[in-house]
Design an enzyme around this catalytic site. Structure first.
Site, PDB file in Angstrom:
ATOM      1  N   ASP A  18       0.803  -1.060  -0.046  1.00  0.00           N
ATOM      2  CA  ASP A  18      -0.042   0.003   0.109  1.00  0.00           C
ATOM      3  C   ASP A  18       1.039   1.223   0.047  1.00  0.00           C
ATOM      4  O   ASP A  18       1.796   1.357   0.951  1.00  0.00           O
ATOM      5  CB  ASP A  18      -0.979  -0.115   1.391  1.00  0.00           C
ATOM      6  CG  ASP A  18      -1.958   0.901   1.046  1.00  0.00           C
ATOM      7  OD1 ASP A  18      -2.295   1.654   0.157  1.00  0.00           O
ATOM      8  OD2 ASP A  18      -2.731   0.934   2.002  1.00  0.00           O
ATOM      9  N   ASP A 118      -2.793   2.459  -6.018  1.00  0.00           N
ATOM     10  CA  ASP A 118      -1.706   2.652  -5.156  1.00  0.00           C
ATOM     11  C   ASP A 118      -1.707   1.400  -4.061  1.00  0.00           C
ATOM     12  O   ASP A 118      -1.241   1.253  -2.982  1.00  0.00           O
ATOM     13  CB  ASP A 118      -2.004   3.698  -4.076  1.00  0.00           C
ATOM     14  CG  ASP A 118      -3.425   4.056  -3.412  1.00  0.00           C
ATOM     15  OD1 ASP A 118      -4.261   3.106  -3.744  1.00  0.00           O
ATOM     16  OD2 ASP A 118      -3.603   4.563  -2.563  1.00  0.00           O
ATOM     17  N   GLU A 119      -2.569   0.237  -4.380  1.00  0.00           N
ATOM     18  CA  GLU A 119      -2.537  -0.945  -3.342  1.00  0.00           C
ATOM     19  C   GLU A 119      -2.768  -2.063  -4.406  1.00  0.00           C
ATOM     20  O   GLU A 119      -3.488  -2.232  -5.341  1.00  0.00           O
ATOM     21  CB  GLU A 119      -3.876  -0.287  -2.861  1.00  0.00           C
ATOM     22  CG  GLU A 119      -3.966  -1.501  -1.507  1.00  0.00           C
ATOM     23  CD  GLU A 119      -5.767  -1.319  -1.057  1.00  0.00           C
ATOM     24  OE1 GLU A 119      -5.841  -2.226  -0.269  1.00  0.00           O
ATOM     25  OE2 GLU A 119      -6.251  -0.099  -1.071  1.00  0.00           O
TER      26      GLU A 119
END
Length: 372
Positions: A18, A118-119
């Site tokens: 993350d 983003d993950e």
């Protein structure tokens, strides 16, 4: 009644990566002067008649109580005027950085499940580097991301997705958390139920009303009671409380859909603007489908209003197509079923095609009346 739970699998090695305050971190990297400010990625409400929602905020802003999805006007009241800074989101830039990060993930394994820009989850039980330790792989990935992009990330490593996700959230920013099988139940027992992914605010309130506040409280509950009280969700809560999550990491490498979406600030209140946007999306999707020699069988529209309520609607096309006009006609029909969102203001509008199949023939134009 733990016998109602499935048998656990502790043999896998899962990483949840993350990025830390991703959008804000990209902006601070590109403009270091923003790092000392309470940076909010979102429309400045002073320039938008009080409208706007926080897309994300840096950790300085979070210390003042600012968080994602908060109205920017509220954020403005929380932070001293000389400390606050607003930057409009630049999703094209964020997608480009995300692509760099995903390239580094695929150097480790092809079993990557992207959750957002983003993950992502990575199953490194078998990996391209032949490295046994998932912690070593996660640490290398974290360091490579920082070296290539200048951005920090946090990771969790465990034997399933649920625990890996909890791990990445446990020690942000730039955190590293490893949850071993023999430690999982004790770790979960110490966590507040608010830290359990998948337990939303309404369920939290119901659990609190029953005197349940921690993972230990959940572990002491009868599984049958949780199922009776919360149905299917209760069964998953019971599993998670015991460290069980059998969901696979679903690789997204194979293209399953093609889509486009955009966040609008200021929001859309005009139907003509929405339809014009959908027409452009349709033309763009048609172009991409033809470039990849795909036909789409299903169309999906996604709409989010200014209250952050999101709805998706889908429709099966009469026949597989990559024609822009046919896509737009279906998009218009789908939009009619969600056009009530216009009254609240449309914050995000997206259109995607799914159920893709390879076009088995090439369309060519023949003049049947040409003679030599």
């Amino acid at each position: 009644m733990k016998e109602l739970l499935p048998r656990n699998n502790t043999k896998r090695k899962i990483i949840h990566l993350d990025m830390d305050a991703f959008y804000a971190s990209v902006e601070m990297r590109d403009n270091p002067a923003l790092a000392k400010k309470a940076l909010i990625v979102g429309q400045d409400p002073r320039k938008a008649n009080g409208h706007g929602v926080v897309a994300t905020a840096n950790y300085v802003a979070r210390q003042y109580g600012v968080h994602s999805a908060m109205p920017t006007m509220k954020a403005l009241r929380l932070v001293p005027k000389d400390k606050i800074a607003f930057v409009r989101p630049n999703f094209e830039k964020y997608r480009a950085v995300s692509a760099q990060i995903h390239e580094l993930m695929y150097e480790l394994t092809d079993v990557v499940e992207s959750v957002a820009l983003d993950e992502a989850y990575l199953d490194v039980t078998k990996n391209k580097l032949g490295v046994y330790s998932a912690v070593t792989l996660a640490t290398r990935l974290q360091e490579k991301i920082f070296k290539k992009t200048g951005l920090t990330s946090s990771f969790g490593v465990s034997y399933n997705k649920f625990l890996a996700k909890m791990g990445s959230e446990f020690a942000k920013p730039f955190g590293r958390t490893i949850i071993l099988p023999e430690e999982a139940e004790d770790f979960l027992a110490q966590q507040p139920i608010e830290a359990f992914p998948g337990i939303g605010k309404k369920t939290q309130e119901q659990l609190h009303s029953m005197g349940i506040f921690t993972g230990a409280d959940l572990q002491n509950l009868d599984v049958k009671f949780l199922i009776e009280r919360f149905k299917r969700m209760g069964y998953f809560i019971a599993q998670h409380a015991q460290g069980i999550d059998l969901r696979p990491v679903n690789s997204t490498r194979q293209r399953k859909s093609i889509g486009t979406e955009r966040t609008f600030e200021p929001n859309i209140f005009d139907e003509n603007i929405a339809l014009t946007t959908l027409r452009k999306y349709s033309e763009n999707l048609s172009k991409k489908l033809k470039e990849k020699n795909f036909l789409a069988q299903t169309l999906v529209i996604k709409v989010r209003n200014n209250n952050f309520e999101t709805v998706t609607k889908r429709s099966k096309l009469t026949k597989p197509t990559n024609d822009a006009i046919e896509i737009f006609q279906t998009a218009k029909e789908l939009f009619k079923s969600v056009d009530n969102f216009l009254t609240q203001g449309i914050r995000l509008l997206g259109l995607s095609t799914t159920d893709l199949q390879t076009n088995q023939y090439e369309e060519i134009s023949l003049d049947l009346f040409t003679t030599e």
